[in-house]
Design a protein around this motif. Structure first.
Motif, mmCIF file in Angstrom:
data_model
loop_
_atom_site.group_PDB
_atom_site.id
_atom_site.type_symbol
_atom_site.label_atom_id
_atom_site.label_comp_id
_atom_site.label_asym_id
_atom_site.label_seq_id
_atom_site.Cartn_x
_atom_site.Cartn_y
_atom_site.Cartn_z
ATOM 1 N N ASP A 235 0.835 -1.192 0.000
ATOM 2 C CA ASP A 235 0.000 0.000 0.000
ATOM 3 C C ASP A 235 0.878 1.253 0.000
ATOM 4 O O ASP A 235 2.115 1.165 -0.044
ATOM 5 N N ARG A 239 3.139 -0.718 3.645
ATOM 6 C CA ARG A 239 2.651 -1.913 4.344
ATOM 7 C C ARG A 239 2.441 -3.030 3.334
ATOM 8 O O ARG A 239 1.944 -2.814 2.235
ATOM 9 N N TRP A 241 0.697 -6.336 2.106
ATOM 10 C CA TRP A 241 -0.527 -7.130 2.196
ATOM 11 C C TRP A 241 -0.284 -8.485 1.532
ATOM 12 O O TRP A 241 0.348 -8.562 0.481
ATOM 13 N N HIS A 259 -1.460 -8.544 6.814
ATOM 14 C CA HIS A 259 -0.540 -7.459 6.468
ATOM 15 C C HIS A 259 0.538 -7.340 7.543
ATOM 16 O O HIS A 259 0.391 -7.838 8.672
#
Length: 365
Positions: A235, A239, A241, A259
């Motif tokens: 993201d 982060r 995922w 995540h």
């Protein structure tokens, strides 16, 4: 941040040039003109042949590049405009081409003692192509390193510190390689057979992209040792995922999406029970829409796509899509394809493959 989809289409047309546009049919030209975004995805044509199709967000096919065999995942370089398609496991080819022109694609082969696992990623500057590979005699995951400035010559490899690496990505600054080690042992002598389902070792790892050194390794909890970590995306905050496929009992309800960030433990998203059941213990693809703060997943086995709020983990939407396959960010939400030939509002006489890559404007066009 992801560029607006309008820039995607205009950038694609500008970079493609007159030669590419002149080679398109009037129908393809009209489809491209009406489009806001451009994608690429593997297809199986009605005659059984395989190709990569350039496609609008309406699902209208603009152009095709023939493949020697079925592909799986793809990588796109925003720096150079190159796209790489990787053979489906245990395939041994990858094809690199520029979807904006009609130049001859470059086809590379894995080492004799390796095969591709279906995914790869370009470095942010487009100079290196990384590919997930299997050292099948040594039963260890590897990252093949290919020089994009020298016709994708193989120049080295790193370990993935796990078994069965599948999807991978790279941090926006190019320093970290992020690999989903699915934990499943395979060998080309046995085709696609999974050889160690009772002793799986799924993990997610962070690797120094310059040296290949292990920075972090996150092994899944023992109770979820049969939860194969398969696909990853980043993201806007960096982060990571990840999405999983469960190899345990079909009545179990394992967590399928999670995540983490560097220095953090893994966190699983607590999906509603009915959503987990709908996904049939299998997430085939994951994508992040950075501009809207959304995470999208698809399940061909469950026939569904699900949209998740990246900040809260709340499920925002669920859509029934038979044989849902690829997913990629769109102007609003996600573009989703299916094995049945659906790509959002259009059905074509093809079978879309498992993954979609969004083609944006090359930064050096």
């Amino acid at each position: 941040m992801i560029r607006s989809t309008t820039i995607d289409r205009r950038g694609f047309v500008k970079a493609a040039g007159i030669g590419f546009l002149a080679a398109l049919t009037p129908r393809s030209l009209m489809a491209l003109e009406r489009s806001d975004a451009v994608y690429a995805s593997g297809i199986r044509a009605a005659d059984g042949s395989f190709a990569i199709a350039t496609v609008t967000e309406r699902g209208e096919i603009v152009d095709q590049v023939a493949l020697p065999a079925r592909a799986h995942g793809m990588a796109f370089s925003a720096a150079t405009g190159k796209t790489a398609a990787f053979a489906r496991r245990p395939g041994t080819y990858a094809m690199i081409f520029d979807p904006r022109d009609k130049g001859q694609p470059i086809v590379i082969s894995s080492r004799e003692d390796r095969h591709f696992y279906g995914h790869g990623v370009f470095s942010p500057d487009g100079r290196i192509l990384y590919a997930s590979e299997n050292d099948f005699d040594g039963n260890r995951g590897m990252i093949g390193i290919y020089d994009a400035t020298d016709r994708f010559t193989r120049i080295g490899e790193f370990e993935t510190y796990g078994i069965g690496p599948h999807d991978m990505t790279v941090s926006d600054d190019g320093r970290l390689l992020i690999v989903a080690n699915g934990g499943i042992e395979t060998h080309p002598d046995f085709g696609r057979t999974k050889l160690n389902l009772r002793a799986m070792q799924p993990s997610l790892v962070l690797i120094d992209a310059a040296t290949g050194a292990l920075i972090e390794k996150h092994v899944l909890p023992a109770e979820w040792s049969q939860l194969s970590t398969r696909h990853v995306d980043l993201d806007g905050d960096g982060r990571i995922w990840f999405a999983c496929q469960y190899e345990g009992h079909r009545k179990d309800l394992p967590p399928l999406v999670g995540h983490f960030a560097k220095g953090e433990d893994l966190s699983f998203v607590e999906l509603p029970e009915e959503t987990t059941r709908r996904l049939a213990n299998y997430v085939g693809a994951i994508a992040v829409n950075r501009s809207e703060g959304l995470v999208g997943i698809t399940s061909p086995k469950g026939g569904a796509s699900v949209t998740i709020d990246a900040r809260t983990g709340k499920v925002l939407a669920e859509t029934a899509i038979a044989d849902a396959a690829g997913i990629a960010p769109a102007k609003e939400g996600f573009a989703v394809s299916s094995y049945d030939g659906d790509f959002l509002s259009t059905r074509s006489d093809v079978a879309w493959d498992q993954h979609i890559v969004r083609i944006s404007q090359p930064t050096r066009a």
